[in-house]
Structures are given as structure tokens and as C-alpha cells.
Design a protein around this motif. Structure first.
Motif, PDB file in Angstrom:
ATOM      1  N   GLN A 500       0.830  -1.205   0.000  1.00  0.00           N
ATOM      2  CA  GLN A 500       0.000   0.000   0.000  1.00  0.00           C
ATOM      3  C   GLN A 500       0.867   1.259   0.000  1.00  0.00           C
ATOM      4  OE1 GLN A 500      -2.639  -1.941   3.302  1.00  0.00           O
ATOM      5  NE2 GLN A 500      -3.786  -0.195   2.526  1.00  0.00           N
ATOM      6  N   LEU A 501       1.987   1.203   0.720  1.00  0.00           N
ATOM      7  CA  LEU A 501       2.916   2.339   0.729  1.00  0.00           C
ATOM      8  C   LEU A 501       3.541   2.524  -0.649  1.00  0.00           C
ATOM      9  CD1 LEU A 501       4.609   4.546   2.068  1.00  0.00           C
ATOM     10  CD2 LEU A 501       6.209   2.772   2.818  1.00  0.00           C
ATOM     11  N   ILE A 502       3.991   1.436  -1.255  1.00  0.00           N
ATOM     12  CA  ILE A 502       4.645   1.526  -2.573  1.00  0.00           C
ATOM     13  C   ILE A 502       3.678   2.076  -3.618  1.00  0.00           C
ATOM     14  CG2 ILE A 502       5.769   0.203  -4.401  1.00  0.00           C
ATOM     15  CD1 ILE A 502       7.413   0.619  -1.786  1.00  0.00           C
ATOM     16  N   PHE A 503       2.438   1.614  -3.600  1.00  0.00           N
ATOM     17  CA  PHE A 503       1.437   2.141  -4.523  1.00  0.00           C
ATOM     18  C   PHE A 503       1.163   3.619  -4.229  1.00  0.00           C
ATOM     19  CE2 PHE A 503      -3.317   1.964  -5.824  1.00  0.00           C
ATOM     20  CZ  PHE A 503      -3.027   2.548  -7.045  1.00  0.00           C
ATOM     21  N   GLY A 504       1.071   3.947  -2.948  1.00  0.00           N
ATOM     22  CA  GLY A 504       0.758   5.317  -2.540  1.00  0.00           C
ATOM     23  C   GLY A 504       1.840   6.321  -2.889  1.00  0.00           C
ATOM     24  N   LEU A 505       3.078   5.882  -3.025  1.00  0.00           N
ATOM     25  CA  LEU A 505       4.185   6.797  -3.336  1.00  0.00           C
ATOM     26  C   LEU A 505       4.088   7.360  -4.750  1.00  0.00           C
ATOM     27  CD1 LEU A 505       7.141   4.881  -1.644  1.00  0.00           C
ATOM     28  CD2 LEU A 505       6.111   7.032  -0.889  1.00  0.00           C
ATOM     29  N   GLY A 506       3.241   6.746  -5.577  1.00  0.00           N
ATOM     30  CA  GLY A 506       3.006   7.310  -6.898  1.00  0.00           C
ATOM     31  C   GLY A 506       4.129   7.095  -7.888  1.00  0.00           C
ATOM     32  N   ILE A 507       4.812   5.974  -7.797  1.00  0.00           N
ATOM     33  CA  ILE A 507       5.882   5.654  -8.757  1.00  0.00           C
ATOM     34  C   ILE A 507       5.239   5.407 -10.121  1.00  0.00           C
ATOM     35  CG2 ILE A 507       7.790   4.082  -9.275  1.00  0.00           C
ATOM     36  CD1 ILE A 507       7.771   3.369  -6.240  1.00  0.00           C
ATOM     37  N   ARG A 508       5.764   6.045 -11.132  1.00  0.00           N
ATOM     38  CA  ARG A 508       5.162   5.980 -12.462  1.00  0.00           C
ATOM     39  C   ARG A 508       5.018   4.528 -12.929  1.00  0.00           C
ATOM     40  NH1 ARG A 508       7.042   7.578 -17.996  1.00  0.00           N
ATOM     41  NH2 ARG A 508       5.248   8.507 -19.038  1.00  0.00           N
ATOM     42  N   HIS A 509       3.827   4.198 -13.401  1.00  0.00           N
ATOM     43  CA  HIS A 509       3.468   2.875 -13.939  1.00  0.00           C
ATOM     44  C   HIS A 509       3.346   1.781 -12.875  1.00  0.00           C
ATOM     45  CE1 HIS A 509       5.107   4.488 -17.938  1.00  0.00           C
ATOM     46  NE2 HIS A 509       3.801   4.325 -18.082  1.00  0.00           N
ATOM     47  N   VAL A 510       3.582   2.110 -11.599  1.00  0.00           N
ATOM     48  CA  VAL A 510       3.478   1.097 -10.543  1.00  0.00           C
ATOM     49  C   VAL A 510       2.115   1.240  -9.861  1.00  0.00           C
ATOM     50  CG1 VAL A 510       4.432   0.188  -8.391  1.00  0.00           C
ATOM     51  CG2 VAL A 510       5.965   1.015 -10.199  1.00  0.00           C
ATOM     52  N   GLY A 511       1.174   0.409 -10.305  1.00  0.00           N
ATOM     53  CA  GLY A 511      -0.148   0.414  -9.706  1.00  0.00           C
ATOM     54  C   GLY A 511      -0.243  -0.568  -8.551  1.00  0.00           C
ATOM     55  N   ALA A 512      -1.468  -0.811  -8.089  1.00  0.00           N
ATOM     56  CA  ALA A 512      -1.675  -1.681  -6.930  1.00  0.00           C
ATOM     57  C   ALA A 512      -1.177  -3.095  -7.194  1.00  0.00           C
ATOM     58  CB  ALA A 512      -3.160  -1.694  -6.562  1.00  0.00           C
ATOM     59  N   LYS A 513      -1.472  -3.616  -8.379  1.00  0.00           N
ATOM     60  CA  LYS A 513      -1.087  -4.986  -8.706  1.00  0.00           C
ATOM     61  C   LYS A 513       0.434  -5.124  -8.788  1.00  0.00           C
ATOM     62  CE  LYS A 513      -2.238  -8.612 -12.041  1.00  0.00           C
ATOM     63  NZ  LYS A 513      -2.966  -8.895 -13.302  1.00  0.00           N
ATOM     64  N   ALA A 514       1.090  -4.160  -9.466  1.00  0.00           N
ATOM     65  CA  ALA A 514       2.551  -4.201  -9.594  1.00  0.00           C
ATOM     66  C   ALA A 514       3.214  -4.041  -8.231  1.00  0.00           C
ATOM     67  CB  ALA A 514       3.030  -3.107 -10.550  1.00  0.00           C
ATOM     68  N   ALA A 515       2.667  -3.160  -7.381  1.00  0.00           N
ATOM     69  CA  ALA A 515       3.232  -2.951  -6.042  1.00  0.00           C
ATOM     70  C   ALA A 515       3.197  -4.242  -5.238  1.00  0.00           C
ATOM     71  CB  ALA A 515       2.461  -1.844  -5.319  1.00  0.00           C
ATOM     72  N   LYS A 516       2.092  -4.973  -5.354  1.00  0.00           N
ATOM     73  CA  LYS A 516       1.970  -6.237  -4.617  1.00  0.00           C
ATOM     74  C   LYS A 516       2.984  -7.264  -5.136  1.00  0.00           C
ATOM     75  CE  LYS A 516      -2.211  -7.286  -3.451  1.00  0.00           C
ATOM     76  NZ  LYS A 516      -2.171  -7.146  -1.979  1.00  0.00           N
ATOM     77  N   SER A 517       3.139  -7.324  -6.457  1.00  0.00           N
ATOM     78  CA  SER A 517       4.091  -8.273  -7.048  1.00  0.00           C
ATOM     79  C   SER A 517       5.525  -7.952  -6.632  1.00  0.00           C
ATOM     80  CB  SER A 517       3.980  -8.237  -8.574  1.00  0.00           C
ATOM     81  OG  SER A 517       2.714  -8.683  -8.988  1.00  0.00           O
TER      82      SER A 517
END
Length: 658
Positions: A500-517
Motif C-alpha cells: 500500500q505504501l509503494i502504490f501510494g508513493l506514486g511511482i510511475r506505472h506502478v499500480g496496486a497490482k505491480a506494487a503487490k508483485s
């Protein structure tokens, strides 16, 4: 006259007035007289509680509050209908029907876009209202059904019976409800159907009572009628509200003529419809024609193509996203499309506008993509003013004035100013949003307010708000309780899982699914900080673009400093895989459409993920299972077209228990 007789007299007058006004659209009593009688009845029932009955009009006021919904098992399954999307499909269905029932004719009715309901009566008195649920088991919503004024609490004949139909929200009620929610800074309903479903599933009946819901009944169980037309007419005689626009058709040509006629009338109807229902009129033929496990073969639903409406493009404005991307937005005269009033739609980017040659002042065609998202289909050049000016993209950021940059091989323009206020605000809104760090009560407007007041400029500032308690309390609209709730929610959010933190940081192209992976692969923040491109690009669901942007972000010194600040502030930096149990869903990609009666979407997602499966937002060729809830959307149609396995809620519940 004694008290009992007076109560009976008032009840009869009020019930008769309700049927006349809400069912027959023919008022027989003015509002003042109705209100005076209602006040008298309320007073008499309060003074004599033993005389209050289930069929009393006072039941419509609401007030019953449940702790949870009880389950209801339908004695006769509430089946859904197979869909047809073309006249050719209807003609094929007609051939199949006539092959076993040559004399069949059809009763055609409007397909109301609402929520299926079952109503049970004992000796003419309403005793139960229930949702369709999975067709076999629904939820008891009697406390809310009683507040719907077109639902008779007592029938004109003391029958014990069951009728079925649709609860819906009229367009006017929907618009008024969303205006009120907007004023209260509450999330808006997407369309009439969602608003009706959300209203019916309120535990507090007083909320449902305020929503001005309505009904049309169309299915009559256990009564001695020979045709569907007779059933509708009989229901009208009993006091039920039946949609008057049904028609008896003897041929498929007559059916198609009716569909064409209703399609033209659709935009002007005071309620939302999404198709036409065809039923074999002769009820004795239903058993001859038969049914499948899911659908009756003697009925089918024709679905209208997406509704398109014309309006005037008043202006093109621009939004600055959290990454700096500039999105043109069409602002047009408000139009009502498939259940909601809309006045804006994204125009995506410069190339999109130039390709469609959309200009301010044009007559444009609007529809909803997937029945949900407004889109500009095209402009109509023939109606264009000869002095219209072709579109030109702005050159500077509409917020900070910085010159815009269009990156090679991309269609978007960007504001590159790291201190652009719109970018900073949208980064904070994204971080706090429900799909990301899910900080309860820190919504869009409060984020903007706190930013403008100087309390939060960067993500770490959110977690330092507790040091500004005395200053926060002087802000408009914030009291002690709301501030305490906000600060508690912020503190609680620190326990969130790392993805949730990684997704929330707003890294370009990194959505919820990519953050979890990514988090599944690297386990903790240090693993992520030390990740290499070579390792990352080989993770499932992570391609070259995501891997490149992710590694670039993690190697940036400012971003690494931000991570350390958040670590010091106590945010969780570990990824909890949870206990993965081998199950039918292990390794499966699932999509959910519609509403599950047994649980919310988030609960279903957690269950699937606990078995090592994944719940995605959209249907594709890679989807393994479509889980079918009540009132499914366009995902269902796409899954059928792709031949994806469709799992009903009953089977879903069985599989998660295996």
C-alpha cells in the motif's frame, strides 16, 4: 367512533391515497390533508401501541435499525435472464422457442435498471421483502421495502402470494440525492442502479425512506392466470405498480418494432432502462420450453447498445495530475446518460483531440464507456460554426505557468516543475486514497484544505499533523471529534502492508497490482531499495517499462531520503504475505462483476488472495474466472464473448470453503 375504528378509517384513507398517488398517478387527496391524517395516526398509535399493525402507513416513515441483514432462502429460485445484443440473436431465440412451442406469442416489457426484489404477502399483508442475492439465497430488506410508497402494505384482496419486480431510483431522485451528497462532501453515486442498491442495503430504514425509491412489479407466483399479460393486469388490480408500457406481440417483427419505439423514448423516460425483456406470454408453455441451470428458456433480455446523446462543448479545461501529466477535459452542457447527469469527460491528450477534430462550440456525441465512464465519441462538423477555431494545446502549465514538455514517443504533455501545487496536492490525495494508504476521512477536499492552510506539503507532513492539533481545530469544518478521528486514522494507517505504501508513493506505472508483485518478491523496503533491473524485469506482471521506472525511482537520492523519513515516522516497512492456503483459486486470475449478497468486494478480494489467487478490475483473455454478482455490468458480456468460465455466487461460496 372508538379508537380502533378511527385508526382503521385513517389507515384505509392513507393507503388508498398512496395507491392513487404513487401507483396510479392520480392524486385523490392534497398534501395537507394527508399530513394531518398521518400525524393523527402517529399520535393514536403512540398512545395505543397494541393497535399498531404491519400494514399501517406509519411503517413507511422508517426508523427500524438492523445490526445486520438476515438471509432469506427463496422457495422458487430467482433466475436471471440470458442476454441478446442483436436482432439476429432474438430471431435465433424465436426459432428455438417456436421449435417446441409453435403457438407461442410474446409479452414484451421494459427492462428497468434497478435491483431485483421479492415481496411476500400473507392474508394480503406485506410480511417480507428480499433481494435476489445469488438466486437461491437473498437478504431480508423488509424494513426498507416498507418505506417505498408504491409498495402496497396491504392488498385489495387478502391473498397469500409472492410477487417479484424491480426497485429503482427515478432520475429526478438520483440527481437530487447526488446534489445533497456533494454538499455534504460524500462520494457520489455513479448511476441510478447503484444508488438504488446502496439505498436498499441500508441498515437504518430512515435513510432508505429519504431516498424516494420506486418499484415496478412484473412476475406473479402461485396464481391462477393463463398469460403474462393477465398476470400484469391482475397485479394492477391488487394494487401493485406495474409498468404500463408492456405489449403483447405475436411475431418477432412486432417485437423489433416495439424495441425501436422504446429505444427512441428511452432518453425521455423518468427512470433508467437498459433493454427490453421478452417472455413467452402463454404460461402453460413455460414448462414445455424449459430452463437451464441459470436461465429460463422462455424469456430473454435484449440489451440496448450504449446510449449516445448530443450536447454542446462549452470549453476545454486542463487538469494537472500527480505525475505532472496534463489532461484536457471537455466541459459541456449537462446531459443525462444511462442513469446519471454528466457535464465533463476526459479528452485524454492532444493527439486524441486532433484526431477527432473536437473544437469548442461543437455539437459533440457523448456516451458512457462500459456503461460507466463518460467519453466523447466524436464531434459533428456539419453543425459547426464557420468561425470555429481548431484546437491548439496549451504551452504552459495551467497551475504554475511552467513551460510544458512532451516526451519522445508519448502523447502526453508534462509539467516538470516539482513544486507545482496541483502536482503536490494530487500526490497527497493519491497517497491518502482508499486504494492506496486508505487514511479514513482524509479525502480530496480535506487534503486540499490542509495543503492550502500550509499543514501538509509532502507525505511525511501527514504523519506530523498530530503536532498541529491546536492549529487544526481553528480550520472551518473541523471540530475536536473529526480531528481526533483523523489523527487516529493516520496513526492506524502506519500498520498498512508495504504494498500500500509503494502504490501510494506514486511511482510511475506502478499500480496496486505491480506494487503487490514487487513486495512479494523483495519482502521488505530494504529489498526494494536494493533491487536490480535484471531481477525486477522477470517478476510476473512486471515488464520492462515498470521495472525501468521502479528502479529509477528507487535509485533517486531524494526518494531514498523520503523512504527514510517515513521509516523514522513508524510506517510499516515489511510485507506480510499472510498464510497462503492451497485452494481452487490458487494461481487463478479472477474478475468480479455486480454485487455479492454475502460479502463486500474487499472481503472477496482478500479471500481470493489468501488462497494465492488474484482479483483484477478488467476482463481479458488471461482471466480464468468471472465471479457473477447481482446486477452485473459489461464485464459479464465481455467474459461471455471470450468464453471465460462464469461462476455464480453460490459456487463461489462453495469453492472458498473447500
Amino acid at each position: 367512533m372508538d379508537i380502533l375504528e378511527r385508526i382503521k378509517e385513517i389507515k384505509e384513507k392513507l393507503n388508498e391515497a398512496s395507491v392513487a398517488y404513487y401507483v396510479n398517478d392520480n392524486p385523490i387527496m392534497d398534501d395537507y390533508e394527508y399530513d394531518m391524517l398521518m400525524e393523527e395516526l402517529i399520535r393514536l398509535e403512540e398512545e395505543n401501541p397494541s393497535l399498531k399493525t404491519l400494514d399501517s402507513p406509519t411503517q413507511r416513515i422508517g426508523g427500524e435499525v438492523l445490526s445486520k441483514f438476515k438471509k432469506v432462502t427463496h422457495q422458487v429460485k430467482m433466475m436471471s435472464l440470458a442476454d441478446a445484443f442483436s436482432y439476429d440473436e432474438l430471431r435465433e431465440w424465436d426459432k428455438r422457442v417456436k421449435a417446441v412451442a409453435a403457438d407461442a406469442t410474446y409479452c414484451v416489457e421494459l427492462k428497468i435498471d434497478g435491483l431485483s426484489v421479492s415481496l411476500k404477502y400473507e392474508d394480503g399483508v406485506l410480511v417480507q421483502g428480499a433481494t435476489r442475492g445469488n438466486g437461491t439465497v437473498g437478504e431480508d430488506i423488509t424494513h426498507n421495502v416498507k418505506t417505498i410508497k408504491s409498495v402496497p402494505l396491504k392488498l385489495k384482496t387478502p391473498l397469500t402470494t409472492e410477487v417479484r419486480g424491480e426497485i429503482f431510483m427515478p432520475k429526478a431522485s438520483f440527481i437530487q440525492l447526488n446534489l445533497e451528497r456533494e454538499e455534504n462532501e460524500e462520494e457520489l453515486f455513479a448511476n441510478c442502479r447503484n444508488a438504488a442498491a446502496g439505498s436498499v442495503r441500508q441498515l437504518d430504514s430512515r435513510i432508505a425512506a429519504k431516498r424516494n425509491l420506486d418499484t415496478f412489479l412484473y412476475y406473479y407466483l402461485d396464481q391462477n392466470v393463463e398469460t403474462q399479460v393477465e398476470a400484469l393486469e391482475d397485479m394492477k388490480r391488487l394494487g401493485f405498480k406495474v409498468n404500463p408500457m408492456y405489449r403483447h406481440c405475436k411475431t418477432m417483427d412486432e417485437v423489433i418494432s416495439y424495441i425501436e419505439e422504446m429505444g427512441k423514448k428511452r432518453p425521455d423516460l423518468p427512470y433508467d432502462i437498459d433493454g427490453i425483456v421478452l417472455k413467452v406470454n402463454e404460461i402453460n408453455l413455460h414448462s414445455v420450453i424449459g430452463e437451464t441451470v441459470k436461465y429460463p428458456k422462455w424469456a430473454i433480455a435484449y440489451k440496448f447498445p450504449p446510449e449516445e446523446v448530443h450536447t454542446e462543448l462549452l470549453d476545454i479545461t486542463y487538469q494537472v495530475g500527480r505525475t505532472g501529466v496534463i489532461t484536457p477535459v471537455a466541459n459541456f452542457k449537462p446531459v443525462f446518460v444511462q442513469g446519471s447527469s454528466i457535464s465533463k469527460a476526459t479528452l485524454h491528450n492532444e493527439d486524441y483531440i486532433l484526431q477527432k477534430d473536437v473544437r469548442i462550440g461543437d455539437t459533440i456525441v457523448i456516451r458512457k464507456a462500459g456503461d460507466v465512464i463518460p467519453e466523447v465519441v466524436k464531434s459533428i462538423p456539419e453543425k459547426r460554426d464557420i468561425f470555429s477555431i481548431p484546437f491548439e494545446m496549451i504551452k504552459n502549465c495551467p497551475c504554475c505557468g511552467t513551460p510544458l514538455v512532451r516526451k519522445p514517443s508519448e502523447a502526453d504533455w508534462y509539467c516538470m516543475n516539482p513544486n507545482c501545487e496541483d502536482k503536490l496536492i494530487n500526490k497527497l490525495i493519491h497517497f491518502a486514497s482508499k486504494p492506496c494508504y486508505n487514511i479514513d476521512s482524509l479525502g480530496d477536499k480535506l487534503c486540499q484544505q490542509l495543503f492550502q492552510a500550509g499543514f501538509i506539503k509532502r507525505i511525511p507532513d501527514i504523519f506530523n499533523l498530530r503536532f498541529n492539533y491546536d492549529n487544526l481545530i481553528v480550520l472551518p469544518g473541523l471540530g475536536e471529534k473529526s480531528i481526533d478521528h483523523l489523527l487516529d486514522a493516520i496513526e492506524e494507517s502506519k500498520k498498512n502492508n508495504l504494498d500500500q505504501l509503494i502504490f501510494g508513493l506514486g511511482i510511475r506505472h506502478v499500480g496496486a497490482k505491480a506494487a503487490k508483485s514487487l513486495c512479494k518478491k523483495y519482502k521488505n523496503i530494504d529489498g526494494l531499495l536494493n533491487a536490480t533491473y535484471e531481477d525486477t524485469v522477470n517478476i510476473p506482471d512486471i515488464g520492462e517499462v515498470i521495472a525501468s521506472d521502479f528502479i529509477e525511482w528507487m535509485k533517486n537520492e531524494d526518494n531514498r531520503s523520503l523512504i527514510e523519513e517515513l521509516r523514522v515516522l513508524g510506517l510499516n516497512m515489511e510485507y506480510d504475505l499472510g498464510e497462503i492456503k492451497e485452494n481452487y483459486f490458487t494461481g487463478k486470475k479472477c474478475v468480479l462483476t455486480g454485487t455479492l449478497s454475502s460479502m463486500g468486494r474487499d472481503e472477496a478480494k482478500k479471500l481470493i488472495e489468501s488462497f494465492g489467487g488474484a482479483l483484477s478490475e478488467s476482463v481479458s483473455k488471461k482471466t480464468d474466472i468471472l465471479i457473477l454478482g447481482e446486477n452485473p455490468g459489461s464485464k459479464y458480456d465481455k467474459a461471455k464473448a471470450l468464453g471465460i468460465y462464469i461462476m455464480e455466487e453460490k459456487e463461489f461460496l462453495e469453492k472458498i470453503k473447500e
